[in-house]
Scaffold this motif. Structure first.
Motif, PDB file in Angstrom:
ATOM      1  N   LYS A 294      38.805  53.023  55.212  1.00 42.09           N
ATOM      2  CA  LYS A 294      39.308  52.056  56.189  1.00 42.09           C
ATOM      3  C   LYS A 294      39.359  50.631  55.626  1.00 42.09           C
ATOM      4  CE  LYS A 294      34.775  51.374  58.414  1.00 42.09           C
ATOM      5  NZ  LYS A 294      34.038  51.473  59.703  1.00 42.09           N
ATOM      6  N   LEU A 295      38.720  50.417  54.470  1.00 44.70           N
ATOM      7  CA  LEU A 295      38.750  49.093  53.852  1.00 44.70           C
ATOM      8  C   LEU A 295      39.857  48.953  52.818  1.00 44.70           C
ATOM      9  CD1 LEU A 295      34.961  48.305  53.221  1.00 44.70           C
ATOM     10  CD2 LEU A 295      36.395  47.589  55.142  1.00 44.70           C
ATOM     11  N   ALA A 296      40.668  49.989  52.645  1.00 44.67           N
ATOM     12  CA  ALA A 296      41.683  49.987  51.579  1.00 44.67           C
ATOM     13  C   ALA A 296      42.614  48.788  51.674  1.00 44.67           C
ATOM     14  CB  ALA A 296      42.478  51.283  51.624  1.00 44.67           C
ATOM     15  N   ASP A 297      42.953  48.371  52.905  1.00 46.14           N
ATOM     16  CA  ASP A 297      43.894  47.259  53.083  1.00 46.14           C
ATOM     17  C   ASP A 297      43.201  45.948  53.425  1.00 46.14           C
ATOM     18  OD1 ASP A 297      46.098  48.918  52.595  1.00 46.14           O
ATOM     19  OD2 ASP A 297      46.146  49.580  54.683  1.00 46.14           O
ATOM     20  N   ASP A 298      41.881  45.932  53.368  1.00 43.64           N
ATOM     21  CA  ASP A 298      41.171  44.690  53.655  1.00 43.64           C
ATOM     22  C   ASP A 298      41.506  43.655  52.578  1.00 43.64           C
ATOM     23  OD1 ASP A 298      38.580  43.607  55.302  1.00 43.64           O
ATOM     24  OD2 ASP A 298      38.596  42.861  53.234  1.00 43.64           O
ATOM     25  N   PRO A 299      41.797  42.424  52.961  1.00 46.46           N
ATOM     26  CA  PRO A 299      42.188  41.399  51.976  1.00 46.46           C
ATOM     27  C   PRO A 299      41.189  41.225  50.837  1.00 46.46           C
ATOM     28  CG  PRO A 299      42.624  40.625  54.200  1.00 46.46           C
ATOM     29  CD  PRO A 299      41.874  41.905  54.347  1.00 46.46           C
ATOM     30  N   ALA A 300      39.893  41.339  51.154  1.00 45.67           N
ATOM     31  CA  ALA A 300      38.883  41.176  50.106  1.00 45.67           C
ATOM     32  C   ALA A 300      38.972  42.305  49.076  1.00 45.67           C
ATOM     33  CB  ALA A 300      37.483  41.131  50.717  1.00 45.67           C
ATOM     34  N   VAL A 301      39.157  43.532  49.557  1.00 49.31           N
ATOM     35  CA  VAL A 301      39.256  44.686  48.658  1.00 49.31           C
ATOM     36  C   VAL A 301      40.542  44.622  47.847  1.00 49.31           C
ATOM     37  CG1 VAL A 301      39.423  47.204  48.546  1.00 49.31           C
ATOM     38  CG2 VAL A 301      37.821  46.129  50.153  1.00 49.31           C
ATOM     39  N   VAL A 302      41.638  44.305  48.525  1.00 52.65           N
ATOM     40  CA  VAL A 302      42.919  44.194  47.824  1.00 52.65           C
ATOM     41  C   VAL A 302      42.838  43.116  46.747  1.00 52.65           C
ATOM     42  CG1 VAL A 302      45.345  43.544  48.080  1.00 52.65           C
ATOM     43  CG2 VAL A 302      44.272  45.054  49.766  1.00 52.65           C
ATOM     44  N   GLY A 303      42.232  41.979  47.100  1.00 48.83           N
ATOM     45  CA  GLY A 303      42.112  40.884  46.140  1.00 48.83           C
ATOM     46  C   GLY A 303      41.286  41.269  44.924  1.00 48.83           C
ATOM     47  N   LEU A 304      40.179  41.986  45.140  1.00 48.11           N
ATOM     48  CA  LEU A 304      39.340  42.395  44.020  1.00 48.11           C
ATOM     49  C   LEU A 304      40.057  43.408  43.131  1.00 48.11           C
ATOM     50  CD1 LEU A 304      35.784  42.725  45.639  1.00 48.11           C
ATOM     51  CD2 LEU A 304      36.600  40.959  44.075  1.00 48.11           C
ATOM     52  N   ARG A 305      40.809  44.311  43.743  1.00 45.94           N
ATOM     53  CA  ARG A 305      41.549  45.294  42.943  1.00 45.94           C
ATOM     54  C   ARG A 305      42.659  44.624  42.142  1.00 45.94           C
ATOM     55  NH1 ARG A 305      41.213  50.160  47.430  1.00 45.94           N
ATOM     56  NH2 ARG A 305      39.262  51.042  46.616  1.00 45.94           N
ATOM     57  N   GLN A 306      43.308  43.647  42.726  1.00 45.14           N
ATOM     58  CA  GLN A 306      44.330  42.894  41.987  1.00 45.14           C
ATOM     59  C   GLN A 306      43.696  42.114  40.847  1.00 45.14           C
ATOM     60  OE1 GLN A 306      46.135  40.613  45.141  1.00 45.14           O
ATOM     61  NE2 GLN A 306      47.742  42.141  45.505  1.00 45.14           N
ATOM     62  N   LEU A 307      42.497  41.566  41.093  1.00 45.79           N
ATOM     63  CA  LEU A 307      41.785  40.854  40.041  1.00 45.79           C
ATOM     64  C   LEU A 307      41.412  41.807  38.907  1.00 45.79           C
ATOM     65  CD1 LEU A 307      40.360  38.387  38.879  1.00 45.79           C
ATOM     66  CD2 LEU A 307      38.361  38.952  40.313  1.00 45.79           C
ATOM     67  N   THR A 308      40.990  43.019  39.257  1.00 45.01           N
ATOM     68  CA  THR A 308      40.652  44.021  38.243  1.00 45.01           C
ATOM     69  C   THR A 308      41.852  44.341  37.373  1.00 45.01           C
ATOM     70  OG1 THR A 308      38.968  45.021  39.675  1.00 45.01           O
ATOM     71  CG2 THR A 308      39.829  46.382  37.886  1.00 45.01           C
ATOM     72  N   GLU A 309      43.008  44.529  38.011  1.00 43.84           N
ATOM     73  CA  GLU A 309      44.228  44.826  37.259  1.00 43.84           C
ATOM     74  C   GLU A 309      44.598  43.669  36.335  1.00 43.84           C
ATOM     75  OE1 GLU A 309      47.068  45.665  40.267  1.00 43.84           O
ATOM     76  OE2 GLU A 309      46.192  47.615  40.808  1.00 43.84           O
ATOM     77  N   TRP A 310      44.442  42.440  36.837  1.00 44.06           N
ATOM     78  CA  TRP A 310      44.750  41.277  36.002  1.00 44.06           C
ATOM     79  C   TRP A 310      43.807  41.194  34.812  1.00 44.06           C
ATOM     80  CZ3 TRP A 310      42.216  37.047  34.146  1.00 44.06           C
ATOM     81  CH2 TRP A 310      43.002  36.055  33.565  1.00 44.06           C
ATOM     82  N   LEU A 311      42.528  41.425  35.051  1.00 45.41           N
ATOM     83  CA  LEU A 311      41.548  41.363  33.967  1.00 45.41           C
ATOM     84  C   LEU A 311      41.837  42.423  32.900  1.00 45.41           C
ATOM     85  CD1 LEU A 311      38.264  40.771  35.988  1.00 45.41           C
ATOM     86  CD2 LEU A 311      39.405  39.143  34.471  1.00 45.41           C
ATOM     87  N   GLU A 312      42.259  43.607  33.330  1.00 46.73           N
ATOM     88  CA  GLU A 312      42.601  44.658  32.373  1.00 46.73           C
ATOM     89  C   GLU A 312      43.808  44.264  31.543  1.00 46.73           C
ATOM     90  OE1 GLU A 312      43.127  48.068  34.833  1.00 46.73           O
ATOM     91  OE2 GLU A 312      40.975  48.526  34.944  1.00 46.73           O
ATOM     92  N   ARG A 313      44.823  43.686  32.196  1.00 52.00           N
ATOM     93  CA  ARG A 313      46.005  43.220  31.453  1.00 52.00           C
ATOM     94  C   ARG A 313      45.628  42.102  30.484  1.00 52.00           C
ATOM     95  NH1 ARG A 313      48.416  43.416  36.607  1.00 52.00           N
ATOM     96  NH2 ARG A 313      48.381  41.133  36.734  1.00 52.00           N
ATOM     97  N   HIS A 314      44.786  41.201  30.952  1.00 50.53           N
ATOM     98  CA  HIS A 314      44.348  40.076  30.119  1.00 50.53           C
ATOM     99  C   HIS A 314      43.596  40.581  28.898  1.00 50.53           C
ATOM    100  CE1 HIS A 314      42.801  36.209  28.931  1.00 50.53           C
ATOM    101  NE2 HIS A 314      41.551  36.561  29.186  1.00 50.53           N
ATOM    102  N   GLU A 315      42.729  41.557  29.084  1.00 53.70           N
ATOM    103  CA  GLU A 315      41.962  42.114  27.968  1.00 53.70           C
ATOM    104  C   GLU A 315      42.880  42.766  26.944  1.00 53.70           C
ATOM    105  OE1 GLU A 315      38.206  45.199  27.309  1.00 53.70           O
ATOM    106  OE2 GLU A 315      38.746  44.500  29.315  1.00 53.70           O
ATOM    107  N   ARG A 316      43.864  43.522  27.432  1.00 51.17           N
ATOM    108  CA  ARG A 316      44.813  44.158  26.515  1.00 51.17           C
ATOM    109  C   ARG A 316      45.629  43.120  25.762  1.00 51.17           C
ATOM    110  NH1 ARG A 316      45.595  47.693  30.991  1.00 51.17           N
ATOM    111  NH2 ARG A 316      47.538  46.604  31.520  1.00 51.17           N
ATOM    112  N   GLN A 317      46.024  42.050  26.459  1.00 48.46           N
ATOM    113  CA  GLN A 317      46.834  41.011  25.825  1.00 48.46           C
ATOM    114  C   GLN A 317      46.043  40.262  24.756  1.00 48.46           C
ATOM    115  OE1 GLN A 317      50.249  40.444  26.389  1.00 48.46           O
ATOM    116  NE2 GLN A 317      49.877  39.381  24.458  1.00 48.46           N
TER     117      GLN A 317
END
Length: 284
Positions: A34-57
């Protein structure tokens, strides 16, 4: 990173994953659906994706500095070092100063004290050259000794340097030849498999050829292996390896530098290694 409220729960980022605890502070095995669409959860998952891209770059940039023999200003290293992604990509790389001599394994970069290294005697030293070089392994004269020393030190390089496969240009090479056939003829059942192999290895296809770009002694060179224009389900095989200048003119093998030679052979060998072995065994 601290805990953030998400409805009746709290979420945080831990080791690259979103974790959750309830109001009583008990950690949950997973984030409630039920928290899948919560702004805090979405924001953290987007941050995780960005950090992974940043690490690869960061890792890709460091390897590009090495492949293109690009000297890196000391100021750049000291500025990026506090970033864990940059630090992870740079730590333990063999570096050299302006004279090209190996200085040691990189362990620290500080604006005031310069670079912290473990030198070839195992001592911790500091140097502060204006420009720092990350030499390609094929240029390291004592590569095997450096590899053994790295194992003794427990060195773990994220950027492939010391333990990168290297090929040396044969002494008996025909300097007037324009291609290497050693890894030609690697058969693939479908061309999409061959093109997929190219992408999997991190290369790109242009004009029907897998491309590896290298800059050596101030000159841009492209290693090319013919993989065919993409038509999906027809069979395909690897072509010969050759090198071209930026205008697409094929270069004679005698003009190819050690880094361009090694990286071209590395690409050709890796593509060939993905061939259909079963067909070869049946044909034999």
């Amino acid at each position: 990173m601290g805990w953030v409220s998400a409805g009746d729960y709290e979420v945080a980022l831990e080791d690259g994953k979103v974790v959750c605890r309830n109001a009583a502070g008990r950690r949950l095995k997973s984030v409630p659906a039920k928290l899948a669409d919560d702004p805090a959860v979405v924001g953290l998952r987007q941050l995780t994706e960005w950090l992974e891209r940043h690490e690869r770059q960061c890792l890709a940039d460091v390897e590009r500095w090495m492949l293109r023999s690009l000297p890196v200003p000391l100021d750049v290293l000291t500025r990026v070092w506090p970033d864990p992604a940059w630090r992870s990509a740079l730590r333990d790389l063999v570096v050299s100063g302006a004279d090209g001599r190996v200085a040691g394994f990189l362990r620290d970069a500080d604006p005031e004290r310069g670079l912290g290294l473990v030198d070839l005697d195992g001592d911790t030293v500091r140097i502060a050259p204006d420009l720092v070089r990350l030499p390609h392994p094929v240029l390291l004269e004592d590569l095997e000794e450096l590899r053994e020393f790295a194992v003794e030190l427990g060195v773990e390089q994220r950027a492939q340097q010391l333990f990168r496969e290297v090929w040396h240009r044969p002494a008996a090479l025909d300097a007037e030849a324009t291609s290497v056939e050693e890894y030609a003829g690697g058969a693939f059942k479908q061309q999409r498999f061959l093109h997929g192999r190219v992408a999997q290895l991190g290369y790109r296809v242009r004009g029907g050829s897998a491309i590896c770009s290298v800059r050596e002694d101030g000159r841009a060179v492209e290693a090319r292996v013919w993989v065919g224009d993409y038509d999906g389900y027809d069979d395909a095989e690897t072509g010969p390896l050759m090198w071209t200048d930026p205008a697409g003119r094929v270069l004679k093998l005698g003009l190819i530098g050690p880094v361009a030679w090694s990286e071209g052979m590395r690409m050709a060998a890796a593509l060939y290694a993905g061939r259909d072995i079963e067909d070869e065994e049946r044909a034999a």
